[in-house]
Design an enzyme around this catalytic site. Structure first.
Site, PDB file in Angstrom:
ATOM      1  N   LEU A 171       2.616 -37.729  19.006  1.00 49.27           N
ATOM      2  CA  LEU A 171       1.351 -37.217  19.539  1.00 49.27           C
ATOM      3  C   LEU A 171       0.513 -36.190  18.674  1.00 49.27           C
ATOM      4  CD1 LEU A 171       2.328 -36.331  23.231  1.00 49.27           C
ATOM      5  CD2 LEU A 171       0.703 -38.161  22.382  1.00 49.27           C
ATOM      6  N   GLY A 174       2.611 -30.062  14.213  1.00 51.53           N
ATOM      7  CA  GLY A 174       2.094 -28.512  14.240  1.00 51.53           C
ATOM      8  C   GLY A 174       3.011 -27.891  13.143  1.00 51.53           C
ATOM      9  N   GLY A 176       6.049 -26.528  12.147  1.00 51.04           N
ATOM     10  CA  GLY A 176       7.467 -26.382  12.684  1.00 51.04           C
ATOM     11  C   GLY A 176       7.846 -27.445  13.363  1.00 51.04           C
ATOM     12  N   THR A 178       7.301 -31.576  15.571  1.00 51.02           N
ATOM     13  CA  THR A 178       6.337 -32.771  16.048  1.00 51.02           C
ATOM     14  C   THR A 178       6.399 -33.080  17.275  1.00 51.02           C
ATOM     15  OG1 THR A 178       7.233 -33.558  13.759  1.00 51.02           O
ATOM     16  CG2 THR A 178       6.043 -35.175  15.240  1.00 51.02           C
ATOM     17  N   VAL A 179       5.361 -33.488  18.005  1.00 49.57           N
ATOM     18  CA  VAL A 179       5.313 -33.888  19.439  1.00 49.57           C
ATOM     19  C   VAL A 179       5.283 -35.168  19.736  1.00 49.57           C
ATOM     20  CG1 VAL A 179       4.316 -33.309  21.699  1.00 49.57           C
ATOM     21  CG2 VAL A 179       4.270 -31.604  19.824  1.00 49.57           C
ATOM     22  N   ASP A 282      -0.160 -17.421  21.008  1.00 56.38           N
ATOM     23  CA  ASP A 282      -0.724 -18.306  20.108  1.00 56.38           C
ATOM     24  C   ASP A 282      -1.789 -18.818  20.989  1.00 56.38           C
ATOM     25  OD1 ASP A 282      -0.748 -19.843  17.962  1.00 56.38           O
ATOM     26  OD2 ASP A 282       1.083 -21.124  18.251  1.00 56.38           O
TER      27      ASP A 282
HETATM   28  P1  ATP Z   1       1.103 -25.304  16.162  1.00 58.07           P
HETATM   29  O1  ATP Z   1       2.457 -25.814  15.718  1.00 58.07           O
HETATM   30  O2  ATP Z   1       0.611 -24.247  15.281  1.00 58.07           O
HETATM   31  O3  ATP Z   1       1.257 -24.643  17.809  1.00 58.07           O
HETATM   32  P2  ATP Z   1      -0.371 -27.417  17.208  1.00 58.07           P
HETATM   33  O4  ATP Z   1      -0.541 -26.835  18.553  1.00 58.07           O
HETATM   34  O5  ATP Z   1      -1.330 -28.254  16.827  1.00 58.07           O
HETATM   35  O6  ATP Z   1       0.065 -26.200  16.044  1.00 58.07           O
HETATM   36  P3  ATP Z   1       2.126 -28.924  18.051  1.00 58.07           P
HETATM   37  O7  ATP Z   1       2.310 -27.556  19.215  1.00 58.07           O
HETATM   38  O8  ATP Z   1       3.191 -29.238  17.282  1.00 58.07           O
HETATM   39  O9  ATP Z   1       0.930 -28.329  16.980  1.00 58.07           O
HETATM   40  O10 ATP Z   1       1.423 -29.960  18.849  1.00 58.07           O
HETATM   41  C1  ATP Z   1       1.052 -31.122  18.303  1.00 58.07           C
HETATM   42  C2  ATP Z   1       0.066 -32.097  18.997  1.00 58.07           C
HETATM   43  O11 ATP Z   1       0.741 -32.622  20.186  1.00 58.07           O
HETATM   44  C3  ATP Z   1      -1.114 -31.030  19.859  1.00 58.07           C
HETATM   45  O12 ATP Z   1      -2.093 -30.729  19.035  1.00 58.07           O
HETATM   46  C4  ATP Z   1      -1.405 -31.970  21.017  1.00 58.07           C
HETATM   47  O13 ATP Z   1      -2.455 -32.656  20.806  1.00 58.07           O
HETATM   48  C5  ATP Z   1      -0.227 -32.739  21.245  1.00 58.07           C
HETATM   49  N1  ATP Z   1       0.795 -32.269  22.367  1.00 58.07           N
HETATM   50  C6  ATP Z   1       1.302 -31.316  22.430  1.00 58.07           C
HETATM   51  N2  ATP Z   1       2.018 -30.934  23.612  1.00 58.07           N
HETATM   52  C7  ATP Z   1       1.575 -31.960  24.570  1.00 58.07           C
HETATM   53  C8  ATP Z   1       1.524 -32.397  25.720  1.00 58.07           C
HETATM   54  N3  ATP Z   1       2.351 -32.019  26.727  1.00 58.07           N
HETATM   55  N4  ATP Z   1       0.756 -33.458  26.355  1.00 58.07           N
HETATM   56  C9  ATP Z   1       0.270 -34.110  25.467  1.00 58.07           C
HETATM   57  N5  ATP Z   1      -0.010 -33.892  24.011  1.00 58.07           N
HETATM   58  C10 ATP Z   1       0.397 -32.760  23.568  1.00 58.07           C
END
Ligand code: ATP
Ligand code: MG
Length: 440
Positions: A171, A174, A176, A178-179, A282
């Site tokens: 998805l 970020g 640190g 990967t989602v 954050d």
């Molecule tokens: P950071 O690491 O600085 O917080 P970020 O928020 O962009 O940056 P992640 O928290 O790793 O990075 O999330 C990456 C992406 O995954 C998000 O931008 C979002 O689009 C997606 N994502 C995160 N959590 C969910 C969720 N629960 N449901 C759907 N998409 C999600």
């Protein structure tokens, strides 16, 4: 054309869906050939056919945590179908036969009883117009809260294990971690799983796990539901609720009337966290998630100091949403979160980050007067809200109560999830159409 068969169809048409109407007398399966053409009234007529003695004005379905969601309009029906199609696809991709879409008719009182005192009662299913509905709703939602709390408790007893998760698409990525979108086979539920590689000792791993304990206690409609966290080798996986609209950073300019409803949810979510003595730390558009049901939820708040510190060791970069006092290394508190709300909503309204990038970005946040929304394009209340949140002096920014009482928040605090729902559905449709045309 819509075809509703109401004679106990048990085999599912590959193109259609099966809707299971749960009635006091038993289940009634209905095959719907073209679900995209289904509208609320057709379904209501079908329900009334199988429950002629009841006055049905709405129905409910169950979401992934067992909470009942009411459907009383075409828009809400669309959100339900979108949720169901996702669930159905997940089940198919995992080689399972999709479950029928179960709906629970919500019967009002019979006309005789309704008029027993000769009172004029508005029969529209609007809780604001009908005290009895409101009382019933409260009772029902109390018992549902109990059952979903119970569900959460069971889930924390290690029911989500690494081997029960099927990882699907990525998805996002970020700082640190990967989602991934993932499927929990046992719970038949879609999850978002954030995987963060961490080279730390077992002692620190234990400390992180105990610091994450508080997430099990978080229970707010404005905070992403936390299911489980576990370490496998040197990676921690954090399993949360999946939001089918994703994060707000990928949406372009968001109109003010939509943004107002989003702001209400964000302020509510933060007020809840602050009441638990948790600073978010954050707040930014990528940590605000939306779904096709019109819900808005916060994620990635810093409950584990050890986790934040461990990630910080591997992460080099700046956080442009940080308040000036944090950038300067001073002490900070709730007011730093309030600044981040201001700058995030300014970006979402303008469709661009309001400071020049990337040149000496952080220094200009500390040195220069904060940017102001153009008054010609936005309402006075909205401009004032942002200006107050982005005061350079932390103490001059609104405190939690003042935030909830700000006229911009009051104006949009009407519980109208449909506005956000419609907007999310439309944006997703546009995105899909663009992808289909190969333009994205
Ligand atoms: P950071 O690491 O600085 O917080 P970020 O928020 O962009 O940056 P992640 O928290 O790793 O990075 O999330 C990456 C992406 O995954 C998000 O931008 C979002 O689009 C997606 N994502 C995160 N959590 C969910 C969720 N629960 N449901 C759907 N998409 C999600
Ligand atoms: Mg994030």
């Amino acid at each position: 054309m819509l075809i509703l068969y109401l004679n106990n169809v048990s085999i599912m048409d590959p193109e259609g869906i099966v809707i299971r109407i749960k009635t006091p007398a038993g289940d009634m399966d209905s095959s719907v050939d073209s679900p995209s053409l289904l509208n609320f009234n057709d379904l209501l007529v079908a329900i009334r056919d199988v429950m002629p003695e009841a006055t049905v004005t709405a129905f409910e379905y169950e979401d992934e945590v067992g909470d009942r969601i009411t459907v009383r309009s075409d828009e809400e029906l669309k959100a339900m179908l979108s949720y169901y199609f996702n669930t159905m696809n997940e089940q198919r991709m995992n080689g399972l036969m999709p479950d029928p879409l179960q709906i629970f008719p919500r019967a009002g009182k019979t006309p005789g009883i309704r008029n027993i005192h000769g009172l004029k009662v508005n029969t529209r299913p609007n809780p604001a117009n009908d005290c009895t509905h409101a009382v019933q709703d409260t009772l029902a939602s109390n018992s549902l809260k109990k059952s979903s709390a119970e569900l959460k408790r069971i889930l924390t007893n290690g029911q989500i294990n690494a081997q029960d998760i099927h990882y699907q698409e990525q998805l996002g990525h970020g700082n640190g971690g990967t989602v991934y979108r993932a499927y929990h086979i046992i719970g038949k539920r879609v999850l978002a799983v954030k995987v963060i590689p961490l080279d730390i000792t077992v002692e620190l791993q234990k400390q992180i796990m105990s610091e994450l304990e508080i997430l099990y206690k978080c229970d707010s409609p404005y905070i992403i539901t936390f299911f489980s966290a576990f370490f496998v080798e040197n990676r921690i996986s954090i399993c949360t609720e999946f939001m089918d609209g994703g994060s707000l950073d990928v949406y372009k300019r968001i109109p003010e009337h939509v943004l107002g409803r989003i702001a209400v949810a964000v302020v509510n979510g933060l007020t809840y966290l602050w009441s638990l003595k948790i600073l978010h730390r954050d707040v930014k558009p990528s940590n605000m998630l939306v779904n096709t049901r019109g819900q808005v939820k916060l994620c990635d708040f810093g409950v584990s100091t050890q986790l934040v510190n461990s990630i910080a060791k591997t992460y080099v970069g700046t956080n442009a949403y940080m308040a000036p006092e944090r950038i300067s290394g001073e002490q900070y508190g709730i007011h730093a979160d309030v600044w981040s709300v201001g700058i995030s909503f300014m970006e979402l309204a303008l469709g661009m980050f309001p400071y020049p990038q990337p040149l000496q970005l952080l220094q200009c946040i500390v040195d220069e007067d904060p940017p102001v929304l153009p008054v010609s394009q936005f309402s006075e209340k909205f401009v004032h809200f942002i200006t107050q949140c982005m005061r350079r002096q932390p103490k001059e920014r609104p405190a939690p109560n003042n935030l909830m009482d700000h006229s911009f928040i009051i104006q949009y605090n009407d519980g109208n999830a449909e506005v956000v729902s419609m907007w999310v559905c439309r944006c997703l449709e546009e995105r899909r159409a663009q992808q289909a045309q190969g333009r994205v």
